[in-house]
Design a protein around this motif. Structure first.
Motif, PDB file in Angstrom:
ATOM      1  N   SER A 108       0.854  -1.193   0.000  1.00  0.00           N
ATOM      2  CA  SER A 108       0.000   0.000   0.000  1.00  0.00           C
ATOM      3  C   SER A 108       0.885   1.236   0.000  1.00  0.00           C
ATOM      4  CB  SER A 108      -0.923   0.006   1.217  1.00  0.00           C
ATOM      5  OG  SER A 108      -0.155   0.052   2.407  1.00  0.00           O
ATOM      6  N   GLY A 109       0.277   2.341  -0.271  1.00  0.00           N
ATOM      7  CA  GLY A 109       1.025   3.589  -0.277  1.00  0.00           C
ATOM      8  C   GLY A 109       1.761   3.797  -1.581  1.00  0.00           C
ATOM      9  N   ASP A 110       2.073   5.021  -1.853  1.00  0.00           N
ATOM     10  CA  ASP A 110       2.741   5.385  -3.092  1.00  0.00           C
ATOM     11  C   ASP A 110       3.732   6.497  -2.759  1.00  0.00           C
ATOM     12  OD1 ASP A 110       3.418   5.654  -5.759  1.00  0.00           O
ATOM     13  OD2 ASP A 110       1.725   6.966  -6.212  1.00  0.00           O
ATOM     14  N   TRP A 111       4.917   6.124  -2.311  1.00  0.00           N
ATOM     15  CA  TRP A 111       5.932   7.085  -1.896  1.00  0.00           C
ATOM     16  C   TRP A 111       6.648   7.656  -3.115  1.00  0.00           C
ATOM     17  CZ3 TRP A 111       7.916  10.429   1.210  1.00  0.00           C
ATOM     18  CH2 TRP A 111       9.247  10.781   1.121  1.00  0.00           C
ATOM     19  N   LYS A 112       6.676   8.960  -3.208  1.00  0.00           N
ATOM     20  CA  LYS A 112       7.430   9.634  -4.257  1.00  0.00           C
ATOM     21  C   LYS A 112       7.840  11.001  -3.745  1.00  0.00           C
ATOM     22  CE  LYS A 112       5.941  11.691  -8.185  1.00  0.00           C
ATOM     23  NZ  LYS A 112       5.170  11.834  -9.414  1.00  0.00           N
ATOM     24  N   LEU A 113       9.077  11.356  -3.975  1.00  0.00           N
ATOM     25  CA  LEU A 113       9.565  12.670  -3.581  1.00  0.00           C
ATOM     26  C   LEU A 113      10.313  13.270  -4.762  1.00  0.00           C
ATOM     27  CD1 LEU A 113      10.899  13.926  -0.335  1.00  0.00           C
ATOM     28  CD2 LEU A 113      12.411  14.185  -2.283  1.00  0.00           C
ATOM     29  N   ALA A 114      10.025  14.521  -5.039  1.00  0.00           N
ATOM     30  CA  ALA A 114      10.743  15.271  -6.075  1.00  0.00           C
ATOM     31  C   ALA A 114      11.174  16.595  -5.469  1.00  0.00           C
ATOM     32  CB  ALA A 114       9.844  15.502  -7.284  1.00  0.00           C
ATOM     33  N   TYR A 115      12.363  17.038  -5.827  1.00  0.00           N
ATOM     34  CA  TYR A 115      12.851  18.322  -5.315  1.00  0.00           C
ATOM     35  C   TYR A 115      13.432  19.142  -6.455  1.00  0.00           C
ATOM     36  CZ  TYR A 115      17.532  16.225  -5.361  1.00  0.00           C
ATOM     37  OH  TYR A 115      18.703  15.639  -5.744  1.00  0.00           O
ATOM     38  N   SER A 116      13.444  20.454  -6.239  1.00  0.00           N
ATOM     39  CA  SER A 116      13.933  21.362  -7.267  1.00  0.00           C
ATOM     40  C   SER A 116      14.326  22.689  -6.620  1.00  0.00           C
ATOM     41  CB  SER A 116      12.845  21.602  -8.327  1.00  0.00           C
ATOM     42  OG  SER A 116      11.708  22.209  -7.743  1.00  0.00           O
ATOM     43  N   SER A 117      14.774  23.589  -7.456  1.00  0.00           N
ATOM     44  CA  SER A 117      15.081  24.966  -7.040  1.00  0.00           C
ATOM     45  C   SER A 117      16.059  25.028  -5.871  1.00  0.00           C
ATOM     46  CB  SER A 117      13.794  25.730  -6.693  1.00  0.00           C
ATOM     47  OG  SER A 117      12.898  25.707  -7.773  1.00  0.00           O
ATOM     48  N   VAL A 118      17.065  24.179  -5.889  1.00  0.00           N
ATOM     49  CA  VAL A 118      18.088  24.194  -4.843  1.00  0.00           C
ATOM     50  C   VAL A 118      19.003  25.392  -5.084  1.00  0.00           C
ATOM     51  CG1 VAL A 118      20.078  22.966  -3.885  1.00  0.00           C
ATOM     52  CG2 VAL A 118      18.007  21.697  -4.530  1.00  0.00           C
ATOM     53  N   ARG A 119      19.071  26.245  -4.079  1.00  0.00           N
ATOM     54  CA  ARG A 119      19.953  27.418  -4.141  1.00  0.00           C
ATOM     55  C   ARG A 119      20.567  27.614  -2.766  1.00  0.00           C
ATOM     56  NH1 ARG A 119      15.323  29.007  -6.455  1.00  0.00           N
ATOM     57  NH2 ARG A 119      14.706  30.396  -4.783  1.00  0.00           N
ATOM     58  N   ALA A 120      21.830  28.001  -2.751  1.00  0.00           N
ATOM     59  CA  ALA A 120      22.483  28.235  -1.461  1.00  0.00           C
ATOM     60  C   ALA A 120      23.724  29.082  -1.655  1.00  0.00           C
ATOM     61  CB  ALA A 120      22.851  26.910  -0.809  1.00  0.00           C
ATOM     62  N   ASP A 121      24.088  29.759  -0.579  1.00  0.00           N
ATOM     63  CA  ASP A 121      25.397  30.388  -0.481  1.00  0.00           C
ATOM     64  C   ASP A 121      26.060  29.805   0.763  1.00  0.00           C
ATOM     65  OD1 ASP A 121      24.390  31.790   1.765  1.00  0.00           O
ATOM     66  OD2 ASP A 121      23.940  33.581   0.596  1.00  0.00           O
ATOM     67  N   ALA A 122      27.113  30.406   1.248  1.00  0.00           N
ATOM     68  CA  ALA A 122      27.857  29.829   2.368  1.00  0.00           C
ATOM     69  C   ALA A 122      27.039  29.755   3.658  1.00  0.00           C
ATOM     70  CB  ALA A 122      29.133  30.626   2.611  1.00  0.00           C
ATOM     71  N   SER A 123      26.026  30.605   3.815  1.00  0.00           N
ATOM     72  CA  SER A 123      25.305  30.632   5.088  1.00  0.00           C
ATOM     73  C   SER A 123      23.843  30.201   5.011  1.00  0.00           C
ATOM     74  CB  SER A 123      25.382  32.034   5.703  1.00  0.00           C
ATOM     75  OG  SER A 123      24.782  32.985   4.839  1.00  0.00           O
ATOM     76  N   ARG A 124      23.214  30.336   3.859  1.00  0.00           N
ATOM     77  CA  ARG A 124      21.779  30.034   3.749  1.00  0.00           C
ATOM     78  C   ARG A 124      21.475  29.278   2.459  1.00  0.00           C
ATOM     79  NH1 ARG A 124      18.487  32.338   7.196  1.00  0.00           N
ATOM     80  NH2 ARG A 124      19.242  33.972   8.539  1.00  0.00           N
ATOM     81  N   GLY A 125      20.374  28.524   2.504  1.00  0.00           N
ATOM     82  CA  GLY A 125      19.947  27.814   1.313  1.00  0.00           C
ATOM     83  C   GLY A 125      18.453  27.596   1.310  1.00  0.00           C
ATOM     84  N   GLN A 126      17.964  27.117   0.181  1.00  0.00           N
ATOM     85  CA  GLN A 126      16.547  26.829   0.063  1.00  0.00           C
ATOM     86  C   GLN A 126      16.332  25.785  -1.024  1.00  0.00           C
ATOM     87  OE1 GLN A 126      15.486  30.761  -2.591  1.00  0.00           O
ATOM     88  NE2 GLN A 126      14.998  30.766  -0.454  1.00  0.00           N
ATOM     89  N   ALA A 127      15.182  25.152  -0.943  1.00  0.00           N
ATOM     90  CA  ALA A 127      14.778  24.163  -1.933  1.00  0.00           C
ATOM     91  C   ALA A 127      13.265  24.054  -1.909  1.00  0.00           C
ATOM     92  CB  ALA A 127      15.411  22.805  -1.637  1.00  0.00           C
ATOM     93  N   HIS A 128      12.734  23.533  -2.988  1.00  0.00           N
ATOM     94  CA  HIS A 128      11.312  23.232  -3.094  1.00  0.00           C
ATOM     95  C   HIS A 128      11.212  21.721  -3.224  1.00  0.00           C
ATOM     96  CE1 HIS A 128       7.119  23.645  -4.348  1.00  0.00           C
ATOM     97  NE2 HIS A 128       7.390  22.697  -5.234  1.00  0.00           N
ATOM     98  N   TRP A 129      10.275  21.117  -2.496  1.00  0.00           N
ATOM     99  CA  TRP A 129      10.092  19.679  -2.647  1.00  0.00           C
ATOM    100  C   TRP A 129       8.627  19.307  -2.516  1.00  0.00           C
ATOM    101  CZ3 TRP A 129       9.149  16.273   1.683  1.00  0.00           C
ATOM    102  CH2 TRP A 129       9.280  16.848   2.952  1.00  0.00           C
ATOM    103  N   GLU A 130       8.295  18.196  -3.158  1.00  0.00           N
ATOM    104  CA  GLU A 130       6.932  17.696  -3.120  1.00  0.00           C
ATOM    105  C   GLU A 130       6.970  16.215  -2.793  1.00  0.00           C
ATOM    106  OE1 GLU A 130       4.408  18.918  -6.339  1.00  0.00           O
ATOM    107  OE2 GLU A 130       5.512  20.806  -6.587  1.00  0.00           O
TER     108      GLU A 130
END
Length: 173
Positions: A65-87
């Motif tokens: 059962s269940g349908d596990w899926k993960l996708a990520y995008s828009s990874v951006r970072a510098d030396a102190s901070r970063g961000q990403a989008h994931w679903e």
């Protein structure tokens, strides 16, 4: 890709594969994690949360059962901070309802290049409508339901970590 972007990429590649050891290694020992369900302090708690979630997915997969899926995008970072989008697409184990959660992550890195702070943001009402059905639809906007979900998540994590500790102790005996 700079070193911090590589770290975020490594984290999400590991998450996609449910490799919680690699995920944990991306965090500083004193890291913090916050989202709509959890507020955690330290790598031990954070790694425990990821193990708990991965264990639930693996059990669902073993049961067919269940349908596990993960996708990520828009990874951006510098030396102190970063961000990403994931679903994430998954079966919420408490209700056996399918969820498609859309999340934006913010990261702060320590001087050693590890994740010191991780904050995931998602639309709690959207999530609760999918995960909880009618109660989420009617109360997902309310602080009451959010507090109840956070308390249940904290209780589940505490119970999971206690069970892991007992299993480890028994294996060492």
């Amino acid at each position: 890709m700079n070193a911090q972007e590589q770290l975020i990429d490594r984290f999400y590649r590991a998450f996609t594969a449910l490799d919680t050891d690699t995920m944990a290694a991306c965090y500083a020992e004193d890291a913090t994690f916050d989202d709509e369900a959890f507020s955690l302090n330290g790598r031990t708690e954070i790694a425990g949360m990821w193990r708990m979630l991965a264990t639930a997915v693996r059990k669902q997969q073993a049961a067919g059962s269940g349908d596990w899926k993960l996708a990520y995008s828009s990874v951006r970072a510098d030396a102190s901070r970063g961000q990403a989008h994931w679903e994430a697409h998954y079966l919420f184990s408490a209700t056996n309802r399918q969820v498609h959660n859309v999340i934006d992550a913010d990261f702060v890195f320590n001087a050693h290049g590890l994740i010191a702070k991780h904050r995931d943001r998602f639309d709690f009402w959207r999530w609760s409508r999918q995960a909880l059905g009618t109660p989420g639809l009617l109360l997902g906007w309310s602080p009451f339901l959010k507090a109840k979900v956070r308390q249940r998540a904290a209780d589940n994590l505490r119970n999971f970590l206690a069970a892991e500790s007992k299993t480890t102790a028994a294996a060492q005996a």
